[in-house]
Design a protein around this motif. Structure first.
Motif, PDB file in Angstrom:
ATOM      1  N   THR A  48       0.811  -1.215   0.000  1.00 29.33           N
ATOM      2  CA  THR A  48       0.000   0.000   0.000  1.00 29.33           C
ATOM      3  C   THR A  48       0.840   1.259   0.000  1.00 29.33           C
ATOM      4  OG1 THR A  48      -1.749  -1.165   1.219  1.00 29.33           O
ATOM      5  CG2 THR A  48      -1.807   1.242   1.267  1.00 29.33           C
ATOM      6  N   HIS A  49       1.956   1.211   0.698  1.00 29.18           N
ATOM      7  CA  HIS A  49       2.687   2.453   0.949  1.00 29.18           C
ATOM      8  C   HIS A  49       4.062   2.541   0.293  1.00 29.18           C
ATOM      9  CE1 HIS A  49      -0.306   3.673   3.937  1.00 29.18           C
ATOM     10  NE2 HIS A  49      -0.246   2.445   4.433  1.00 29.18           N
ATOM     11  N   ALA A  50       4.591   1.461  -0.243  1.00 29.47           N
ATOM     12  CA  ALA A  50       5.960   1.484  -0.764  1.00 29.47           C
ATOM     13  C   ALA A  50       6.126   2.469  -1.917  1.00 29.47           C
ATOM     14  CB  ALA A  50       6.377   0.090  -1.201  1.00 29.47           C
ATOM     15  N   ALA A  51       5.159   2.523  -2.813  1.00 26.46           N
ATOM     16  CA  ALA A  51       5.286   3.417  -3.968  1.00 26.46           C
ATOM     17  C   ALA A  51       5.362   4.876  -3.522  1.00 26.46           C
ATOM     18  CB  ALA A  51       4.110   3.217  -4.916  1.00 26.46           C
ATOM     19  N   HIS A  52       4.555   5.227  -2.527  1.00 25.45           N
ATOM     20  CA  HIS A  52       4.583   6.600  -2.029  1.00 25.45           C
ATOM     21  C   HIS A  52       5.913   6.905  -1.342  1.00 25.45           C
ATOM     22  CE1 HIS A  52       3.266  10.393  -0.387  1.00 25.45           C
ATOM     23  NE2 HIS A  52       3.454   9.963   0.846  1.00 25.45           N
ATOM     24  N   LEU A  53       6.387   5.957  -0.540  1.00 25.31           N
ATOM     25  CA  LEU A  53       7.672   6.147   0.135  1.00 25.31           C
ATOM     26  C   LEU A  53       8.810   6.233  -0.884  1.00 25.31           C
ATOM     27  CD1 LEU A  53       7.126   3.672   3.100  1.00 25.31           C
ATOM     28  CD2 LEU A  53       7.260   6.157   3.264  1.00 25.31           C
ATOM     29  N   LEU A  54       8.703   5.467  -1.957  1.00 25.47           N
ATOM     30  CA  LEU A  54       9.710   5.527  -3.018  1.00 25.47           C
ATOM     31  C   LEU A  54       9.709   6.901  -3.670  1.00 25.47           C
ATOM     32  CD1 LEU A  54      11.803   3.906  -4.694  1.00 25.47           C
ATOM     33  CD2 LEU A  54       9.926   3.317  -6.242  1.00 25.47           C
ATOM     34  N   SER A  55       8.540   7.424  -3.949  1.00 26.15           N
ATOM     35  CA  SER A  55       8.458   8.744  -4.574  1.00 26.15           C
ATOM     36  C   SER A  55       8.949   9.839  -3.641  1.00 26.15           C
ATOM     37  CB  SER A  55       7.014   9.041  -5.001  1.00 26.15           C
ATOM     38  OG  SER A  55       6.179   9.218  -3.862  1.00 26.15           O
ATOM     39  N   GLN A  56       8.879   9.590  -2.337  1.00 22.81           N
ATOM     40  CA  GLN A  56       9.411  10.546  -1.359  1.00 22.81           C
ATOM     41  C   GLN A  56      10.929  10.468  -1.241  1.00 22.81           C
ATOM     42  OE1 GLN A  56       7.242   9.479   2.271  1.00 22.81           O
ATOM     43  NE2 GLN A  56       6.267  11.485   2.190  1.00 22.81           N
ATOM     44  N   GLY A  57      11.518   9.418  -1.793  1.00 19.61           N
ATOM     45  CA  GLY A  57      12.955   9.245  -1.672  1.00 19.61           C
ATOM     46  C   GLY A  57      13.378   8.616  -0.364  1.00 19.61           C
ATOM     47  N   ARG A  58      12.498   7.848   0.283  1.00 19.78           N
ATOM     48  CA  ARG A  58      12.837   7.227   1.576  1.00 19.78           C
ATOM     49  C   ARG A  58      13.611   5.935   1.340  1.00 19.78           C
ATOM     50  NH1 ARG A  58       9.553   9.042   5.724  1.00 19.78           N
ATOM     51  NH2 ARG A  58      11.138   8.095   7.069  1.00 19.78           N
ATOM     52  N   MET A  59      14.735   6.058   0.657  1.00 19.69           N
ATOM     53  CA  MET A  59      15.491   4.888   0.210  1.00 19.69           C
ATOM     54  C   MET A  59      16.130   4.130   1.374  1.00 19.69           C
ATOM     55  SD  MET A  59      14.840   5.057  -2.943  1.00 19.69           S
ATOM     56  CE  MET A  59      14.411   6.209  -4.251  1.00 19.69           C
ATOM     57  N   ARG A  60      16.682   4.854   2.339  1.00 16.54           N
ATOM     58  CA  ARG A  60      17.316   4.180   3.476  1.00 16.54           C
ATOM     59  C   ARG A  60      16.301   3.358   4.251  1.00 16.54           C
ATOM     60  NH1 ARG A  60      20.136   9.086   3.528  1.00 16.54           N
ATOM     61  NH2 ARG A  60      22.397   8.876   3.452  1.00 16.54           N
ATOM     62  N   LEU A  61      15.149   3.929   4.492  1.00 20.89           N
ATOM     63  CA  LEU A  61      14.103   3.238   5.235  1.00 20.89           C
ATOM     64  C   LEU A  61      13.671   1.979   4.503  1.00 20.89           C
ATOM     65  CD1 LEU A  61      12.069   3.404   7.651  1.00 20.89           C
ATOM     66  CD2 LEU A  61      10.517   4.572   6.072  1.00 20.89           C
ATOM     67  N   LEU A  62      13.421   2.096   3.210  1.00 25.44           N
ATOM     68  CA  LEU A  62      12.986   0.937   2.427  1.00 25.44           C
ATOM     69  C   LEU A  62      14.068  -0.138   2.396  1.00 25.44           C
ATOM     70  CD1 LEU A  62      11.306   2.881  -0.510  1.00 25.44           C
ATOM     71  CD2 LEU A  62      10.122   1.348   1.074  1.00 25.44           C
ATOM     72  N   SER A  63      15.310   0.290   2.248  1.00 21.73           N
ATOM     73  CA  SER A  63      16.398  -0.676   2.204  1.00 21.73           C
ATOM     74  C   SER A  63      16.510  -1.429   3.532  1.00 21.73           C
ATOM     75  CB  SER A  63      17.714   0.043   1.887  1.00 21.73           C
ATOM     76  OG  SER A  63      18.772  -0.878   1.773  1.00 21.73           O
ATOM     77  N   ARG A  64      16.361  -0.710   4.645  1.00 23.12           N
ATOM     78  CA  ARG A  64      16.438  -1.366   5.957  1.00 23.12           C
ATOM     79  C   ARG A  64      15.324  -2.395   6.108  1.00 23.12           C
ATOM     80  NH1 ARG A  64      13.996  -0.170  10.803  1.00 23.12           N
ATOM     81  NH2 ARG A  64      13.304   1.910  10.150  1.00 23.12           N
ATOM     82  N   TRP A  65      14.136  -2.040   5.713  1.00 25.30           N
ATOM     83  CA  TRP A  65      13.023  -2.976   5.840  1.00 25.30           C
ATOM     84  C   TRP A  65      13.236  -4.226   4.986  1.00 25.30           C
ATOM     85  CZ3 TRP A  65       8.659   1.187   5.195  1.00 25.30           C
ATOM     86  CH2 TRP A  65       8.385   1.767   6.447  1.00 25.30           C
ATOM     87  N   PHE A  66      13.549  -4.021   3.732  1.00 23.90           N
ATOM     88  CA  PHE A  66      13.683  -5.167   2.835  1.00 23.90           C
ATOM     89  C   PHE A  66      14.830  -6.084   3.244  1.00 23.90           C
ATOM     90  CE2 PHE A  66      11.389  -2.433  -0.369  1.00 23.90           C
ATOM     91  CZ  PHE A  66      10.273  -3.245  -0.451  1.00 23.90           C
ATOM     92  N   SER A  67      15.866  -5.524   3.844  1.00 25.04           N
ATOM     93  CA  SER A  67      16.981  -6.364   4.263  1.00 25.04           C
ATOM     94  C   SER A  67      16.621  -7.271   5.428  1.00 25.04           C
ATOM     95  CB  SER A  67      18.180  -5.489   4.640  1.00 25.04           C
ATOM     96  OG  SER A  67      17.885  -4.709   5.787  1.00 25.04           O
ATOM     97  N   THR A  68      15.534  -6.955   6.154  1.00 22.49           N
ATOM     98  CA  THR A  68      15.112  -7.798   7.280  1.00 22.49           C
ATOM     99  C   THR A  68      14.081  -8.849   6.877  1.00 22.49           C
ATOM    100  OG1 THR A  68      13.342  -6.276   7.947  1.00 22.49           O
ATOM    101  CG2 THR A  68      15.515  -5.900   8.889  1.00 22.49           C
ATOM    102  N   ILE A  69      13.509  -8.724   5.696  1.00 26.19           N
ATOM    103  CA  ILE A  69      12.494  -9.676   5.241  1.00 26.19           C
ATOM    104  C   ILE A  69      13.187 -10.849   4.556  1.00 26.19           C
ATOM    105  CG2 ILE A  69      10.494 -10.016   3.734  1.00 26.19           C
ATOM    106  CD1 ILE A  69       9.918  -7.021   4.009  1.00 26.19           C
ATOM    107  N   PRO A  70      12.944 -12.069   5.007  1.00 26.37           N
ATOM    108  CA  PRO A  70      13.556 -13.234   4.343  1.00 26.37           C
ATOM    109  C   PRO A  70      13.225 -13.231   2.854  1.00 26.37           C
ATOM    110  CG  PRO A  70      12.527 -13.900   6.402  1.00 26.37           C
ATOM    111  CD  PRO A  70      12.111 -12.476   6.170  1.00 26.37           C
ATOM    112  N   PRO A  71      14.199 -13.489   2.011  1.00 22.75           N
ATOM    113  CA  PRO A  71      13.989 -13.405   0.555  1.00 22.75           C
ATOM    114  C   PRO A  71      12.817 -14.243   0.053  1.00 22.75           C
ATOM    115  CG  PRO A  71      16.320 -13.635   1.066  1.00 22.75           C
ATOM    116  CD  PRO A  71      15.587 -13.824   2.354  1.00 22.75           C
ATOM    117  N   GLU A  72      12.580 -15.389   0.701  1.00 24.99           N
ATOM    118  CA  GLU A  72      11.503 -16.243   0.197  1.00 24.99           C
ATOM    119  C   GLU A  72      10.137 -15.575   0.281  1.00 24.99           C
ATOM    120  OE1 GLU A  72      12.555 -17.615   4.447  1.00 24.99           O
ATOM    121  OE2 GLU A  72      13.602 -17.010   2.601  1.00 24.99           O
TER     122      GLU A  72
END
Length: 903
Positions: free
Chosen positions: A387-411
């Motif tokens: 729901t919110h990733a696209a908006h956060l991406l457009s805001q340039g919240r790259m560090r936040l998104l990177s931190r989150w995705f690095s904690t989610i198991p790839p599967e």
């Protein structure tokens, strides 16, 4: 409330020192030391957790306010490693200092500036503030982000005489402490000063906590805690309800962590089951209020429980009395979470889920996602991200998104291509293009038949190639995607257009780049975003700059930076760096060095994070030149060394080679010809520079191998050999419409003619340069060539005065501006008589060392730091040197010393 706008509760908690009964313990000795350090720009209160750093700082703040000083407080946390978020709160704290306590940002109602603009504004407001003030930053160890640390270093460096930073931290921060220490501008208070004395321990436990303890008990507990403030506080809580103080003290452990764990066990054991249950289950929260606690424990009267805990001071710190919001003491919270995990691990997912749901209902998706991830509820986190990733991406919240995705198991991401694509973007702007492409290939997104994915793949490929200095490939790949625009993904469309327009300009295809940008503007019409305006104006500004239209380029860069000033929240940080470094370059060209340095300290770290080679080069080379101009020679070479190292790490050979060219140029200005030649040889990868010459790279428009070799020939007495090479380079530059480069080459030609004793021709050539330079506002392009150019400009000015022809007042004013920019050293050199080959008295070893540093361009303060002496000692050495050499100025002393072979 949007994720980007802080709540008033959170703002208040961060902008006010925490209060507790422990804070009532007077720390007069420590506070007196802090108050007496008026000359210190930075007071560093450093100690392990629980040594009373916050208490001492809070009391110091109160005493300062009683004395009429303006103060502000900011408590940091892990989330402040997001430079945009940190700047939001820092701006609010600075507003309290610079606007007489009015905090206009605590409501979140005023649109916030972009990251770069906010940082620059903060630095400027503090550096220009005249009244005495102190800014307190607590829990500073939470911050590790290089951009945040760099900003704090810049602010401290530019603090006015009556400004002061007071920082509480567990670790030694990377804030250039050695430099401040050498200048006497740093006060360090560590655990030794913060430990309670025996007298303070007795006063605390007997007079304030009113415990019935014997003198022997006091001695033993003081010895066991070693004056550790939190240990004493926790012990006092446990002793309040303990039937046998002697037994308790006897079982007291020695290690700090063991003490905290043991006392927490003991204190927790004294609580009722209801209180104990509440404490454990709410420990997952960073901030507590009745509403969220009720969501976690629906069968508990959360408001009454919080009131009870607040009244008994059970490790609960009030954040906002009006809204009844609190936080646990960090040590106690860590213990509670460990206890919860040990006793009720099955409840942790449910508790985080409840917290996540509560934040989602409050329309605060960032903490909602945080709690979902901490609770291991990856499906919920993914649902929120969808729901919110696209908006956060457009805001340039790259560090936040990177931190989150690095904690989610790839599967968990394998079946969600759109989120995988968001992760690729986040990686590109946080860890660089290499990791982004690796992720793109690993996820096989390029093979996807999802129509929402293809536009992103078409955009990310040429962008990463461009960021890796592979412009030809970027164009080849990007042109495959241009016919498919517009797509259903506006973010990807504009990323492709911007990167392609930039690549076209680098390849010299200026018209194609402009047509692409114009077409995008027409297609967007009135819906054009500030982000897109910024990129398009920057690219066109680069074209104007290289074609010699400096004033127009400066106007475009200024417009590009200003385009994002009305952008809300934290968006456009990375794009703002893209424009900001070039805007700083225009300011530097006008010789506004202090302002340019402030801009570069803000935008440079952001550009490095994004991984833009030209912006990295432009930023750090300008900072090195500014440092060199100010006589901070070691600082200049350190900047270049770090830049070269970064080029190796990022596998960017152009960055490495260009840095070596700049180091060679600085060595030439120091008359270290052999060292300059060696550095030039290290930079001389002919294949690399042949490739560079085919491109229009902003960082190499004026600095490339052939030009550096010409400069070296001129400096080492080979002007006749340099002239044919200059004519060849000039013809090529004019053919390619590189008129700024042509102007630089004409300047070098004038210097070469002068060195070849062809003064009349040299002045004629310089006149052509100055007429163009005056109309376009060039200053540093000429001044950066050092005294060789300055001497020639001075001769031109004298020739104009002696001429019977009526002079151009505009040109005359410009020439005077140039002479002012060269500084007093040029005038001293002109006024110096021919030095004699005599030495009135032998120089000491220390005086020779000072003279050599002086000849290399070091300032007095830089020499003092290098020699480990005071500024006054350096001045004494300089007076002695002038006396022994019969010199009247620094410049003349160096000239005589060179003639005598001393330097």
């Amino acid at each position: 409330m949007s994720s980007a706008t802080p709540s008033r509760v959170l703002m208040t908690s961060k902008l006010n020192p925490p209060t507790s009964r422990a804070a009532q313990v007077p720390r007069a000795g420590v506070v007196d030391r802090m108050l007496s350090a008026s000359a210190a720009r930075l007071v560093l209160v450093r100690a392990p957790a629980g040594f009373g750093k916050t208490t001492a700082m809070s009391q110091c703040m109160t005493r300062m306010e009683d004395q009429g000083l303006v103060t502000a407080w900011l408590t940091l946390d892990d989330a402040d490693n997001d430079v945009s978020r940190f700047l939001w709160y820092l701006n609010a704290a600075v507003s309290r200092l610079t606007e007489d306590g009015k905090d206009q940002n605590t409501t979140g109602e005023r649109p916030f500036t972009s990251t770069g603009d906010a940082a620059l504004d903060i630095v400027a407001r503090l550096s220009e503030h005249q009244s005495a003030f102190a800014l307190f930053l607590d829990d500073f160890e939470r911050v590790q982000d290089s951009a945040v640390l760099g900003l704090i270093r810049e602010i401290v460096e530019h603090l006015p005489r009556r400004g002061q930073f007071i920082i509480g931290t567990r670790n030694l921060p990377e804030l250039g402490l050695g430099r401040l220490r050498a200048r006497g501008q740093l006060l360090e208070i560590d655990a030794r000063q913060l430990r309670f004395s025996m007298e303070e321990t007795t006063d605390f436990l007997i007079a304030r906590r009113q415990l019935a303890l014997t003198q022997e008990d006091l001695l033993r507990i003081h010895d066991r805690t070693e004056g550790w403030v939190t240990g004493l506080w926790l012990a006092s809580l446990a002793l309040e309800g303990h039937e046998s103080p002697e037994t308790f003290i006897e079982r007291f452990s020695g290690a700090n962590q063991t003490i905290s764990d043991y006392l927490a066990h003991d204190v927790l054991a004294l609580q009722s089951e209801a209180v104990r249950r509440f404490l454990l289950r709410t420990s997952i929260l960073r901030h507590l209020n009745a509403s969220i606690c009720q969501a976690l424990l629906p069968d508990t009267d959360a408001e009454s429980m919080l009131c009870h805990l607040a009244s008994t001071h059970t490790f609960l710190t009030p954040l906002d009395s009006d809204e009844n919001t609190y936080r646990y003491h960090s040590l106690f919270a860590e213990f509670l979470k460990a206890q919860l995990k040990a006793e009720h691990p099955e409840e942790i997912p449910r508790l985080h889920q409840a917290a996540s749901q509560w934040y989602e209902q409050e329309q605060r998706p960032v903490p909602a996602i945080d709690h979902a991830l901490e609770g291991g509820d990856y499906q919920r986190a993914l649902a929120l991200l969808r729901t919110h990733a696209a908006h956060l991406l457009s805001q340039g919240r790259m560090r936040l998104l990177s931190r989150w995705f690095s904690t989610i198991p790839p599967e968990h991401l394998q079946q969600d291509e759109e989120l995988q694509m968001t992760w690729v973007w986040a990686l590109c702007f946080t860890r660089g293009p290499t990791e982004a492409i690796e992720m793109l290939e690993e996820t096989r997104l390029e093979e996807s038949d999802n129509p929402a994915i293809r536009p992103h793949v078409m955009a990310i490929r040429p962008l990463t190639l461009s960021m890796s200095d592979r412009q030809e490939e970027a164009i080849e790949v990007g042109e495959r995607g241009l016919p498919e625009l517009p797509t259903c993904q506006p973010f990807a469309d504009m990323a492709l257009i911007n990167s392609m327009a930039n690549s076209y300009s680098v390849m010299g295809l200026y018209n194609k780049g402009r047509q692409l940008l114009d077409g995008a503007r027409d297609a967007q019409g009135t819906h054009s975003s500030s982000f897109n305006v910024m990129y398009s104006e920057t690219v066109e500004g680069i074209i104007d700059m290289q074609e010699g239209r400096q004033r127009q380029a400066a106007a475009r860069f200024r417009l590009a930076v200003g385009a994002t000033r009305q952008a809300s929240s934290f968006s456009q940080a990375n794009g703002n760096a893209w424009a900001g470094v070039l805007h700083a370059g225009a300011i530097y060209e006008q010789n506004q060095l202090d302002l340019a340095a402030r801009l570069l300290h803000v935008y440079g770290p952001l550009a490095r994070d994004v991984g833009l080679p030209d912006h990295m080069l432009l930023s750090d080379i300008m900072l090195a030149r500014i440092a060199f101009t100010k006589g901070e020679i070691d600082q200049a070479f350190r900047i270049l060394t770090e830049l070269e190292h970064l080029g190796h790490i990022r596998t960017l050979p152009r960055v490495v080679a260009t840095t070596r060219l700049e180091r060679s140029r600085l060595l030439l200005l120091q008359s270290r010809h052999d060292a300059a030649r060696q550095e030039l040889e290290r930079a001389g990868d002919r294949d690399l520079w042949q490739w560079v010459q085919t491109l229009r790279l902003p960082a190499n428009d004026l600095e490339y191998l052939e030009l550096a070799e010409i400069r070296l020939d001129i400096a080492t007495g080979n002007a006749d050999r340099a002239l044919p090479a200059l004519e060849k380079e000039l013809a090529t530059a004019n053919d390619e419409h590189r008129y700024r480069r042509a102007l630089k080459l004409k300047l070098l030609k004038a210097i070469a003619l002068h060195r070849g004793t062809r003064l009349r021709e040299a002045l004629e050539q310089l006149g052509e340069v100055l007429h163009v330079a005056s109309s376009e506002g060039y200053l540093r392009l000429i001044v950066d060539e050092g005294l060789a150019a300055g001497t020639l400009v001075q001769l031109f000015a004298q020739n104009q005065k002696e001429s019977n022809e009526r002079s151009d007042p505009i040109l005359s004013g410009y020439v005077q501006s140039l002479l002012d920019a060269f500084g007093p050293g040029l005038l001293e050199q002109a006024a110096s008589p021919e030095p004699e080959n005599t030495l009135l008295d032998p120089l000491t070893r220390k005086e020779i060392r000072v003279l050599r540093l002086l000849s290399e361009g070091y300032s007095n303060s830089a020499m003092a730091e290098k020699l480990f002496v005071s500024d006054s000692t350096v001045r004494t050495h300089l007076r002695n040197i002038n006396s022994k050499l019969n010199a009247s100025s620094r410049t003349q002393a160096v000239a005589i010393a060179r003639r005598l072979g001393i330097v």
